[in-house]
Design an enzyme around this catalytic site. Structure first.
Site, PDB file in Angstrom:
ATOM      1  N   GLU A  52      -1.956  -5.097  -3.980  1.00  0.00           N
ATOM      2  CA  GLU A  52      -1.644  -4.094  -2.810  1.00  0.00           C
ATOM      3  C   GLU A  52       0.103  -5.752  -2.286  1.00  0.00           C
ATOM      4  O   GLU A  52       0.783  -4.823  -2.362  1.00  0.00           O
ATOM      5  CB  GLU A  52      -1.288  -3.902  -1.582  1.00  0.00           C
ATOM      6  CG  GLU A  52      -2.464  -2.803  -2.455  1.00  0.00           C
ATOM      7  CD  GLU A  52      -3.344  -1.969  -1.361  1.00  0.00           C
ATOM      8  OE1 GLU A  52      -3.914  -0.356  -1.649  1.00  0.00           O
ATOM      9  OE2 GLU A  52      -3.694  -2.901  -0.039  1.00  0.00           O
ATOM     10  N   ASP A  55       0.651  -0.970   0.431  1.00  0.00           N
ATOM     11  CA  ASP A  55       0.128   0.272  -0.197  1.00  0.00           C
ATOM     12  C   ASP A  55       0.678   1.229  -0.009  1.00  0.00           C
ATOM     13  O   ASP A  55       0.612   2.123  -1.360  1.00  0.00           O
ATOM     14  CB  ASP A  55      -0.701   0.015   1.469  1.00  0.00           C
ATOM     15  CG  ASP A  55      -1.662   1.099   1.619  1.00  0.00           C
ATOM     16  OD1 ASP A  55      -2.571   1.463   0.939  1.00  0.00           O
ATOM     17  OD2 ASP A  55      -1.820   1.959   2.587  1.00  0.00           O
TER      18      ASP A  55
END
Lengths: 223, 223
Positions: B116, B44
């Site tokens: 992610e 992320d």
């Protein structure tokens, strides 16, 4: 001040492109065609990654919830203000005289944003590894003990720093009551500012309830 | 499926440590001692930086507000779900049979998190440059035109995708009224879902009001 050698010494990095460090140090009030907001945007993401990766490696057995929580306690305005102060960043910021007279050089938002911009500038010029080296060394110097316990203790300190800066007063903690049987007691604590309750929380100990209340108050005051 | 060669081909990257890609593909429902949440935490932040830097360079004259806005339109669950789908990531995710029967392999949250995590895994093993190369190439393939106008057009599309996935219905837009003189008219639009208003917004044109309403609805539904 246009001699950056002291700042560069404290950062342990010498900028090749002086215009880049000038941009990182220029607050928007200074009314130049550039300011440090774009570099701050970049530096913010650089620091999020650097601190995230540092915690990822330091706590191999912690889940992402815990990692996020620790990161949030380090990566925020008061955390970066602390780092900015260790390198006397405030001295070097270019700002309008109005902002200067308004104590701008000591404002947490201004210091924190300039710190992010400086790290963004290092990243642009020297890459992630160099930005990592500088940030982690400053972080470790300011937080001798990075763990969940000692970081969560910082909520009360952080709240006190914030309210003293913004309202000139120290928060007070009041026990509102306790409930439940002796082996499962719960305490409710209120944080007050000028005798007005700004947050309440319950916890298994007074200490825990105070920490939680401080955290809620911090979030509310920042929002 | 334990043959990652097709996935690695689509990513244009071969993992040295197969356990790393396995971890990145393991949903928590699979009940292993590891899952992809820690790598997702890392990925992320990696993606935030990669996309942030990409926009920083692509739009040298845009201020941080604009950059943040464009990034927010790319770096979110529906954006990453789109990228995950272009590499058929869903096929490779390890998940419980309950989650499988619950259409888990096609859930935006699951796909976006796994994406992610995969980028986090590439970053860990091969560094930022490789993660950048992969992410930007997928991003550019999915968004042939990255600019403020065409990205903001995506709010209506994003809302429709979200409501179709979560509620099985398409949002409707209703003109509630207009006000102001002809040269300065303002339109108010409501977005409805199953005849219930979920957001309202005003704008200088019906189109603008629809976009704003879709954005508010998106934020509300995600919160």
């Amino acid at each position: 001040m246009t001699d950056y050698s002291q700042l560069e010494k404290r950062l342990n990095y010498t900028f090749k492109d002086k215009q880049l460090i000038i941009e990182a140090l220029t607050h928007k009030s200074y009314k130049k065609p550039y300011n440090n907001e774009r570099l701050e945007f970049l530096g913010d993401a650089v620091l999020d990654l650097i601190v995230g990766e540092y915690l990822f490696n330091k706590f191999p057995n912690s889940n992402e919830g815990v990692l996020s929580k620790i990161r949030a306690s380090l990566v925020n305005e008061s955390g970066f203000t602390l780092l900015a102060k260790t390198i006397d960043l405030g001295e070097y910021i270019f700002l309008s005289s109005a902002e200067e007279n308004n104590n701008g050089r000591h404002k947490p938002s201004l210091l924190s944003n300039a710190f992010e911009a400086v790290i963004g500038a290092v990243y642009l010029e020297a890459g992630l590894e160099k930005a990592k080296e500088i940030s982690i060394s400053l972080l470790e110097a300011s937080h001798p003990k990075i763990d969940l316990d000692s970081l969560s203790k910082d909520y009360k300190t952080a709240l006190q720093e914030l309210t003293q800066a913004s309202h000139g007063v120290t928060p007070q903690y009041e026990l509102l009551g306790s409930s439940g049987p002796d082996h499962k007691k719960e305490f409710e604590i209120a944080v007050t500012l000028n005798n007005e309750i700004i947050a309440k929380a319950k916890g298994k100990s007074k200490k825990e309830a105070q920490q939680k209340a401080a955290q809620i108050a911090l979030e509310a005051l920042k929002a």
